[in-house]
Design a protein around this motif. Sequence first.
Motif, short mmCIF file in Angstrom:
data_model
loop_
_atom_site.label_atom_id
_atom_site.label_comp_id
_atom_site.label_asym_id
_atom_site.label_seq_id
_atom_site.Cartn_x
_atom_site.Cartn_y
_atom_site.Cartn_z
N GLU A 1 -22.10 4.50 9.43
CA GLU A 1 -21.68 3.65 8.33
C GLU A 1 -20.22 3.97 8.01
OE1 GLU A 1 -24.26 4.50 5.10
OE2 GLU A 1 -26.06 4.00 6.23
N PRO A 2 -19.46 2.97 7.63
CA PRO A 2 -18.07 3.26 7.28
C PRO A 2 -18.03 4.15 6.04
CG PRO A 2 -18.58 0.94 6.91
CD PRO A 2 -19.79 1.57 7.54
N SER A 3 -17.33 5.26 6.14
CA SER A 3 -17.23 6.18 5.01
C SER A 3 -16.09 5.72 4.09
CB SER A 3 -16.97 7.59 5.52
OG SER A 3 -15.75 7.61 6.24
N THR A 4 -15.84 6.52 3.10
CA THR A 4 -14.77 6.17 2.17
C THR A 4 -13.46 6.09 2.93
OG1 THR A 4 -14.41 8.50 1.66
CG2 THR A 4 -15.93 7.27 0.23
N GLN A 5 -12.68 5.14 2.56
CA GLN A 5 -11.41 4.91 3.24
C GLN A 5 -10.41 6.01 2.90
OE1 GLN A 5 -10.59 2.71 5.46
NE2 GLN A 5 -12.51 1.58 5.41
N VAL A 6 -9.63 6.40 3.89
CA VAL A 6 -8.57 7.36 3.68
C VAL A 6 -7.43 6.62 2.98
CG1 VAL A 6 -6.91 8.86 4.83
CG2 VAL A 6 -9.22 8.62 5.73
N PRO A 7 -6.90 7.18 1.89
CA PRO A 7 -5.83 6.47 1.18
C PRO A 7 -4.59 6.33 2.05
CG PRO A 7 -6.10 8.67 0.30
CD PRO A 7 -7.20 8.45 1.28
N ARG A 8 -3.95 5.24 1.93
CA ARG A 8 -2.73 4.95 2.69
C ARG A 8 -1.60 4.63 1.69
NH1 ARG A 8 -4.52 6.49 7.24
NH2 ARG A 8 -6.06 5.28 8.36
N PHE A 9 -0.38 4.81 2.15
CA PHE A 9 0.77 4.45 1.33
C PHE A 9 0.88 2.94 1.31
CE2 PHE A 9 5.33 3.51 0.98
CZ PHE A 9 5.53 3.99 -0.30
N GLU A 10 0.87 2.34 0.14
CA GLU A 10 0.86 0.88 0.04
C GLU A 10 2.19 0.31 -0.46
OE1 GLU A 10 -2.54 -0.26 -2.20
OE2 GLU A 10 -3.91 0.76 -0.84
N LYS B 1 7.71 12.54 -3.36
CA LYS B 1 6.66 12.59 -4.38
C LYS B 1 5.42 11.80 -3.90
CE LYS B 1 5.81 11.47 -9.22
NZ LYS B 1 6.36 10.85 -10.43
N ASP B 2 5.66 10.63 -3.31
CA ASP B 2 4.55 9.82 -2.79
C ASP B 2 3.83 10.52 -1.65
OD1 ASP B 2 5.13 7.76 -4.57
OD2 ASP B 2 6.45 6.72 -3.14
N ALA C 1 1.60 13.26 -3.05
CA ALA C 1 0.41 12.69 -3.68
C ALA C 1 -0.58 12.21 -2.62
CB ALA C 1 0.80 11.53 -4.60
N LEU C 2 -0.07 11.61 -1.55
CA LEU C 2 -0.92 11.14 -0.47
C LEU C 2 -1.61 12.31 0.23
CD1 LEU C 2 -1.83 8.71 1.22
CD2 LEU C 2 0.17 9.06 2.65
N ALA C 3 -0.86 13.38 0.50
CA ALA C 3 -1.44 14.56 1.15
C ALA C 3 -2.50 15.19 0.24
CB ALA C 3 -0.36 15.56 1.48
N GLN C 4 -2.24 15.26 -1.06
CA GLN C 4 -3.20 15.84 -2.00
C GLN C 4 -4.49 15.02 -2.06
OE1 GLN C 4 -3.04 18.78 -3.54
NE2 GLN C 4 -5.08 18.42 -4.27
N SER C 5 -4.37 13.70 -2.05
CA SER C 5 -5.56 12.84 -2.13
C SER C 5 -6.39 12.97 -0.85
CB SER C 5 -5.18 11.40 -2.40
OG SER C 5 -4.43 10.88 -1.32
N ARG C 6 -5.74 13.17 0.30
CA ARG C 6 -6.48 13.35 1.56
C ARG C 6 -7.24 14.67 1.56
NH1 ARG C 6 -2.10 11.13 5.95
NH2 ARG C 6 -2.49 8.94 5.56
#
Length: 117
Positions: free
Chosen positions: A86-95, A103-104, A107-112
């Motif tokens: 099943e598709p798991s939670t999506q990895v956040p991407r820079f949008e 800074k972005d 934040a992206l590395a911390q969320s991963r």
Amino acid sequence: MDKWLWHARFFKTRSLAAKVVSAGKLRVNGQPISKPAYVVTPEDVLTFPQARDVRVIKVLALGERRGPAPEAQALYEDLDPPKPREPSTQVPRFEGKGRPTKKDRRALAQSRTDLLE
């Protein structure tokens, strides 16, 4: 045993196959096996973990060499094929647009890392 698992392309290297067998995680006809030199015969049923799945395999033939995938698949019958994941939670991407700022990126590395924990 480890050689057959390698010939049938269940493991990338023979040492990985031997490690699984030595750890006692492989069963042949319901009996745990802990020696990589165990002789496998046609009609044996193997049960072992592979990645996140438990594989149940019936040996049809012994392999002479580690050949291409179609040749390896002729060595066994998969009694319990792995179910699609099943598709798991999506990895956040820079949008944003363009390159992310420092800074972005932080934040992206911390969320991963939060998702991995």
